[in-house]
Design an enzyme around this catalytic site. Structure first.
Site, short mmCIF file in Angstrom:
data_model
loop_
_atom_site.label_atom_id
_atom_site.label_comp_id
_atom_site.label_asym_id
_atom_site.label_seq_id
_atom_site.Cartn_x
_atom_site.Cartn_y
_atom_site.Cartn_z
N HIS A 1 0.82 -1.21 0.00
CA HIS A 1 0.00 0.00 0.00
C HIS A 1 0.85 1.26 0.00
O HIS A 1 0.50 2.26 -0.62
CB HIS A 1 -0.92 -0.01 1.22
CG HIS A 1 -1.99 1.03 1.19
ND1 HIS A 1 -3.10 0.93 0.38
CD2 HIS A 1 -2.13 2.21 1.85
CE1 HIS A 1 -3.87 1.99 0.55
NE2 HIS A 1 -3.30 2.79 1.44
N TYR B 1 4.60 0.00 -2.87
CA TYR B 1 4.42 -0.66 -4.17
C TYR B 1 5.53 -1.68 -4.44
O TYR B 1 6.09 -1.74 -5.54
CB TYR B 1 4.37 0.38 -5.30
CG TYR B 1 3.29 1.42 -5.13
CD1 TYR B 1 2.00 1.05 -4.77
CD2 TYR B 1 3.55 2.77 -5.33
CE1 TYR B 1 1.00 1.99 -4.61
CE2 TYR B 1 2.55 3.73 -5.17
CZ TYR B 1 1.28 3.33 -4.81
OH TYR B 1 0.29 4.27 -4.65
N SER C 1 -8.03 3.99 -3.38
CA SER C 1 -8.95 2.91 -3.00
C SER C 1 -9.09 2.82 -1.49
O SER C 1 -8.19 3.20 -0.74
CB SER C 1 -8.44 1.57 -3.55
OG SER C 1 -7.20 1.23 -2.94
N HIS C 2 -10.22 2.31 -1.05
CA HIS C 2 -10.45 1.98 0.35
C HIS C 2 -11.24 0.67 0.38
O HIS C 2 -12.32 0.58 0.97
CB HIS C 2 -11.19 3.11 1.07
CG HIS C 2 -10.46 3.59 2.28
ND1 HIS C 2 -11.08 3.94 3.45
CD2 HIS C 2 -9.13 3.77 2.50
CE1 HIS C 2 -10.18 4.32 4.34
NE2 HIS C 2 -8.99 4.24 3.78
N HIS D 1 -10.46 -2.79 1.41
CA HIS D 1 -10.55 -3.67 2.57
C HIS D 1 -11.30 -3.04 3.75
O HIS D 1 -12.13 -3.71 4.38
CB HIS D 1 -9.15 -4.13 2.99
CG HIS D 1 -8.55 -5.12 2.04
ND1 HIS D 1 -7.34 -5.73 2.24
CD2 HIS D 1 -8.99 -5.60 0.86
CE1 HIS D 1 -7.07 -6.54 1.25
NE2 HIS D 1 -8.06 -6.47 0.38
N ASP E 1 -5.56 14.58 -0.07
CA ASP E 1 -4.51 14.55 -1.10
C ASP E 1 -4.61 15.75 -2.03
O ASP E 1 -3.60 16.26 -2.51
CB ASP E 1 -4.61 13.26 -1.92
CG ASP E 1 -4.06 12.05 -1.19
OD1 ASP E 1 -3.22 12.24 -0.30
OD2 ASP E 1 -4.47 10.92 -1.52
N ASP F 1 -0.44 15.06 4.16
CA ASP F 1 -1.55 14.60 4.98
C ASP F 1 -1.17 13.31 5.68
O ASP F 1 -0.31 12.57 5.21
CB ASP F 1 -2.81 14.43 4.14
CG ASP F 1 -2.85 13.10 3.42
OD1 ASP F 1 -3.70 12.27 3.74
OD2 ASP F 1 -2.01 12.90 2.52
N SER G 1 -5.92 7.83 12.40
CA SER G 1 -7.01 8.76 12.71
C SER G 1 -7.09 9.81 11.61
O SER G 1 -6.06 10.25 11.08
CB SER G 1 -6.75 9.44 14.06
OG SER G 1 -6.79 8.51 15.11
N ASN H 1 -4.86 6.33 -12.27
CA ASN H 1 -5.42 4.98 -12.32
C ASN H 1 -5.39 4.31 -10.96
O ASN H 1 -4.58 4.63 -10.10
CB ASN H 1 -4.70 4.11 -13.36
CG ASN H 1 -3.20 4.03 -13.12
OD1 ASN H 1 -2.76 3.81 -12.01
ND2 ASN H 1 -2.42 4.19 -14.17
N SER I 1 -3.87 -1.41 -5.51
CA SER I 1 -4.52 -2.17 -4.45
C SER I 1 -4.46 -3.65 -4.82
O SER I 1 -5.18 -4.08 -5.73
CB SER I 1 -5.97 -1.71 -4.27
OG SER I 1 -6.64 -2.53 -3.32
#
Length: 779
Positions: A52, A55, A97-98, A100, A120, A271, A316, A523, A563
């Site tokens: 994650h 890579y 992506s989120h 999981h 971001d 961030d 958090s 992508n 992901s």
């Protein structure tokens, strides 16, 4: 010196499992440190060396993407890509992506996915102006999938609506492969509000490191490692790894950060997303070729008993790390506190290229920045040279294997019943993957900020008006940016290379269909385990296809997300991988949004035309028709001829700019019949279509996919001008591109004929009922 207290006494093998690290990783860590890591440091390496964050499986493949172009200002490596969109304006965009987190906690998983991608964007100095999403779920005949859909959509709408950023479009697909592992990909766009792009690299030794935003709690600890492992029956135990978001704090953070960035007193920003304080401090130090020291006692904490491990790995939400000018520190702190945010100095930039963490007057972690962020390990995989045998066998499939057509009816291999073409069209329109997503769109605020040109679903791409202080440009017009997210995962499953080329081509085609020029992509590569031969071959082939298409269409890659390990295990340890899903987020520009067009017909008697490529194939192989009507996922996806694709899109855009074209819609899932139906539904008007092909099967004519085809209507008053323009432009096409008239817009019915033989006669209200109610009827 590093603390050698009880933090250094732990079961190495058990801890390596927790951190998803190998024994070889551990030996490499010891080598780089010159000693054994303590437990906190091992956790830091666990998240930073996860797929994650670093890579480690995909980096060699990503290196082949084209990343430069005349409009690209910032490419991969920063928080988001940046392109020049003209009129002294810069667009910042990215997809993440989120997956999981959304599988085990759909509401918070999806909500924090929105929050993370928005950070971001504004971290670069841009105001978020739009969100799109690409979602994948299992089929809706299972209550668990319905529950996931409800939770994810609710999470996206809650966060986006509360923070005041419009959700303007996206795509949703359903397939059993996603039942245990849904995909939640979120793309965000922002308009730069600062004179300079805010970058992440630390600057100026001695500068204060400022923590801004929400408090740090125990939620999300180890989220990056969790995102880099497969889901199984015990994954619900990982709920603490899912973050909890607060969109109202995010809204304050957006406004406060943008105000601070405009002063020029913030030297760099990062961030705290995946891997939290560990990743933000390590990347900030590495990108600036400097070091950072952090005192955890100064970090605003939600709980009193947090360990160094929990501080550093907490994810958090709504937190930022800034490097600021020392002489402006107090002014900035007061500015952030005015917005109700925590703003604490927690460290400083140092010359020594290390991340040094202290707590309670002891150093609890001391790691070279290069070891954490730059020189991360790469997993080398062998790439099989030939496609797997099971795919080669599927590629041999031809339409001759289908039942013969008799009296305009065909036997369905799915239920062994005969159906007319009208009945098949209605069936396809009720397929949730094709049907209207209005049940979803209605829950999103798509109009906040008042710059959304088309409502979601009305056009092939979202279109956002670009304006500053409500001022038009010198020509008294607003420019705009179009965006689309696309992927036909069935095509990618059957041929990752062709399917990924098609994903790029379709996303560009959708942007062109509203009249915008495709500029660049981001992508999101959603794949299963790279540790299997087929899994890595799929990923490698997809990357090759994306690269080829982006080079040909001149749409460079500005960044994105990978992901992996998107697969689920049942109680019998049987692994179900998702269909490989490389989602393409395309952005494009249009000089005047008033010239943009939507998908539905506009006027009775407008002429209906189609443009496409003779060299590119169109086929019912790998089609929605084959899967949904015959229960067959087989055949080789049609080949895309990219030069013809460029010609088709260029001709369409030029015709739109000259006001010759009233509507346009690409031919994709469900083929020509579904595309025609959608244009009728969106306009509440009919169409009379005359097909002339003599040697093709009727189901091929109606339901084939591919061929770079675009359906469009020409205003009757502009027909002669259009024909004159077509005559001029056709000289550029050569023999490979065709443009032909196939019918006209009518009042109430969709009529499709082939050489005076009626293939379809359906009322528009019949089409609309099937199309609009399919998903809502599942609840």
């Amino acid at each position: 010196m590093i603390d050698s207290s009880s933090n250094n006494t732990y079961d190495v093998n058990e801890s390596l499992k927790v951190e998803n690290l190998t024994r070889d990783d551990y030996e490499e860590i010891c080598k780089r440190l010159g000693r054994k890591p303590n437990r906190t440091e091992l956790g830091m390496f666990g998240v930073m060396w996860s797929e994650h964050c670093c890579y480690r499986n995909s980096k060699p493949l990503l290196a082949n993407f084209p990343t430069t172009g005349k409009n690209v200002l910032v490419g991969p490596g920063e928080n988001a890509g940046v392109i020049d969109v003209g009129n002294d304006q810069k667009l910042v965009f990215k997809i993440e992506s989120h997956n999981h987190p959304s599988a085990i906690e759909p509401f918070q998983g999806a909500a924090t996915g929105v929050g993370g991608i928005l950070r971001d964007i504004f971290t670069m100095g841009a105001r978020p102006i739009a969100v799109l999403n690409s979602l994948r779920f299992g089929n809706l005949d299972k209550l668990s999938n319905i529950s996931l859909l409800r939770g994810v959509v609710s999470g996206i709408s809650h966060y986006g609506n509360c923070v005041g950023v419009p959700t303007v479009g996206g795509e949703i697909d359903f397939d059993d492969s996603y039942s245990g592992n849904p995909l939640v990909n979120v793309m965000a766009l922002g308009l730069l509000e600062t004179d300079e792009i805010v970058c992440s690299g630390a600057k100026e030794v001695g500068s204060p490191v400022l923590y801004v935003g929400n408090t740090t709690g125990k939620d999300g600890v180890g989220g990056a490692s969790f995102a880099s492992s497969e889901l199984n029956t015990n994954s619900l135990d990982n709920r603490p790894a899912v973050q909890v978001g607060d969109p109202f704090i995010e809204k304050s953070l957006i406004e406060a950060c943008l105000d601070a960035f405009k002063t020029g007193d913030v030297l760099s920003a990062q961030d705290m997303g995946a891997a939290g304080l560990t990743c933000s401090s390590a990347e900030m130090a590495a990108n600036g070729s400097l070091g950072i020291s952090i005192n955890l006692d100064l970090v605003p904490a939600r709980e009193n008993d947090m360990s160094a491990y929990q501080y550093l790995l907490s994810e958090s939400q709504e937190r930022m790390l800034l490097v600021v000018k020392e002489e402006k520190l107090n002014t900035l702190i007061n500015q952030f506190k005015k917005w109700g945010l925590f703003a604490n100095v927690i460290g400083e930039v140092i010359s020594r290229k290390e991340v040094i963490i202290s707590q309670k007057n002891q150093i609890v972690a001391q790691i070279p920045t290069s070891a954490l962020s730059d020189e991360t390990p790469i997993n080398i995989h062998n790439i099989i040279k030939e496609p797997p045998i099971h795919l080669l066998e599927k590629w041999e499939w031809t339409e001759e294997e289908l039942p013969a057509i008799s009296e305009n009816k065909i036997l369905s291999l799915k239920d062994q019943q005969k159906y007319s073409f009208s009945e098949i069209i209605l069936k396809l329109l009720s397929n949730p993957s094709i049907a209207s997503k209005s049940w979803v769109y209605r829950q999103y605020d798509s109009q906040v900020q008042s710059n959304t040109v088309f409502k979601p679903g009305d056009a092939d791409a979202a279109l956002i008006r670009l304006r500053r202080q409500d001022e038009k440009n010198k020509n008294n017009e607003f420019s705009g940016v179009a965006a689309s997210v696309d992927c036909n995962s069935r095509w990618v499953l059957l041929d990752p290379y062709r399917g990924s080329i098609a994903a790029v081509a379709e996303s560009a085609r959708n942007v062109s269909c509203v009249g915008a020029q495709p500029i660049a992509i981001t992508n999101n590569l959603n794949f299963s385990s790279p540790e299997t031969e087929i899994g890595y071959w799929q990923l490698s082939s997809a990357c090759d296809g994306i690269s080829k298409a982006c080079i040909a269409l001149e749409t460079p890659v500005t960044g994105g997300n990978v992901s992996l390990y998107n697969e689920s295990k049942n109680q019998n340890n049987q692994v179900t991988p998702i269909n490989p899903t490389p989602v393409i987020g395309m952005v494009g520009t249009i000089k005047n949004v008033d010239k943009a067009i939507s998908s539905g017909w506009k006027n009775i008697n407008d002429q209906i035309w189609i443009i496409g490529s003779n060299a590119s194939e169109s086929s019912i192989a790998a089609s929605s028709y084959l899967e949904y009507f015959h229960d067959l996922v087989t055949g080789r996806p049609p080949k895309i001829h990219l030069q013809d694709e460029k010609y088709c899109q260029s001709f369409l855009r030029d015709s739109i700019q000259k006001n010759y074209i009233a509507s346009s819609h690409d031919v994709s899932d469900g083929g020509l019949a579904v595309a025609l139906s959608e244009c009728c539904i969106l306009s509440s008007k009919g169409a009379y279509i005359q097909l002339e092909e003599k040697n093709a099967r009727q189901d091929n004519l109606l339901f084939s996919e591919g061929g770079s085809r675009i359906l469009f209507s020409v205003n009757k008053k502009e027909e002669q001008n259009f024909l004159n323009f077509l005559e001029i432009k056709s000289k550029d096409f050569g023999r490979n591109v065709y443009v032909k008239k196939i019918g006209f817009v009518s009042e109430h019915n969709l009529d499709i004929t082939l050489q005076d033989q009626t293939l379809c006669n359906l009322r528009v209200d019949e089409l609309t009922e099937k199309f609009n109610n399919s998903i809502s009827n599942c609840f």
